[in-house]
Design an enzyme around this catalytic site. Structure first.
Site, PDB file in Angstrom:
ATOM      1  N   GLU A   1     -61.166 -54.999  15.190  1.00  0.00           N
ATOM      2  CA  GLU A   1     -61.685 -54.386  16.406  1.00  0.00           C
ATOM      3  C   GLU A   1     -61.399 -52.892  16.382  1.00  0.00           C
ATOM      4  O   GLU A   1     -60.269 -52.469  16.155  1.00  0.00           O
ATOM      5  CB  GLU A   1     -61.046 -55.005  17.644  1.00  0.00           C
ATOM      6  CG  GLU A   1     -61.599 -54.434  18.940  1.00  0.00           C
ATOM      7  CD  GLU A   1     -61.038 -55.132  20.158  1.00  0.00           C
ATOM      8  OE1 GLU A   1     -61.570 -56.195  20.515  1.00  0.00           O
ATOM      9  OE2 GLU A   1     -60.066 -54.612  20.724  1.00  0.00           O
TER      10      GLU A   1
ATOM     11  N   ASP B   1     -56.818 -63.751  22.428  1.00  0.00           N
ATOM     12  CA  ASP B   1     -56.755 -62.901  21.236  1.00  0.00           C
ATOM     13  C   ASP B   1     -57.270 -63.660  20.004  1.00  0.00           C
ATOM     14  O   ASP B   1     -57.917 -63.086  19.131  1.00  0.00           O
ATOM     15  CB  ASP B   1     -55.317 -62.433  20.968  1.00  0.00           C
ATOM     16  CG  ASP B   1     -54.677 -61.843  22.195  1.00  0.00           C
ATOM     17  OD1 ASP B   1     -54.820 -60.629  22.406  1.00  0.00           O
ATOM     18  OD2 ASP B   1     -54.054 -62.612  22.954  1.00  0.00           O
TER      19      ASP B   1
ATOM     20  N   ASP C   1     -57.956 -59.145  15.820  1.00  0.00           N
ATOM     21  CA  ASP C   1     -57.932 -58.537  17.149  1.00  0.00           C
ATOM     22  C   ASP C   1     -56.549 -57.917  17.292  1.00  0.00           C
ATOM     23  O   ASP C   1     -55.578 -58.600  17.614  1.00  0.00           O
ATOM     24  CB  ASP C   1     -58.168 -59.594  18.228  1.00  0.00           C
ATOM     25  CG  ASP C   1     -58.168 -58.995  19.621  1.00  0.00           C
ATOM     26  OD1 ASP C   1     -58.674 -57.870  19.791  1.00  0.00           O
ATOM     27  OD2 ASP C   1     -57.629 -59.643  20.541  1.00  0.00           O
TER      28      ASP C   1
END
EC number: 3.1.21.10
Length: 179
Positions: free
Chosen positions: A68, A141, A7
């Site tokens: 991501e 996160d 992330d």
């Protein structure tokens, strides 16, 4: 299948490693965050992220890296930092020949919770349940990185079949043109 989920972020880059296959219970191998000081020079921050990701790759030896996909946000400065951290993760994987998959935030949320509009708490709760953890990983996160890895494990078989079908169709179409 062992997947390292990333992330991306400049201040907190979530990292999570999950092992398993679609349709079977999954196992969390590790979870954490690579942190950089907000007041540090950008090049130093990116170097710290690279070193952190490299350490995770060395320790956990994933077969895939799921990152991501950066999407447009209102704050251009934030999206630029996210994109830069994302590029570092992809570079680290490419350097080792590890395949990289990009997943959108809504795709990850839908895969893990059933809704592409799920909030951070819902994602954390489902990660906790799916990986049989005592509590949600913190910060968010870290939970998001695990969600990326899970999304990839669950979606990779279907994506691979789709890519094979497209390749087969393309090969047949080329044969028809050259014949």
């Amino acid at each position: 299948m062992r997947v390292l989920g990333v992330d991306p972020g400049l201040t907190r880059c979530g990292i999570g490693v999950v092992e398993g296959v679609a349709g079977r219970p999954l196992t969390m191998i590790g979870v954490g965050v690579v942190r950089t000081p907000a007041d540090a020079e950008l090049s130093r921050r990116l170097l710290a992220i690279e070193q952190g990701i490299e350490a995770w790759l060395d320790e956990h030896r994933p077969g895939f890296v799921a990152v991501e996909r950066v999407f447009s946000q209102h704050n251009v400065r934030t999206v630029m930092g996210t994109a830069q951290a994302s590029a570092v993760a992809m570079l680290c994987a490419a350097r080792r020949g590890i395949p990289v998959a990009l997943h959108t935030p809504s795709e990850v949320k839908a895969a893990v919770t059933g809704s592409g509009r799920a909030d951070k708490d819902q994602v954390g709760a489902m990660i906790t349940r799916l990986l049989r953890l005592a509590e949600p990983p913190r910060p968010a996160d870290a939970a998001d990185a695990l969600a990326l890895a899970i999304c990839h494990i669950w979606r990779a078989p279907a994506q691979n079949r789709l890519q094979q079908a497209v390749a087969l169709h393309t090969a047949h179409a080329r044969k028809g043109r050259t014949a």
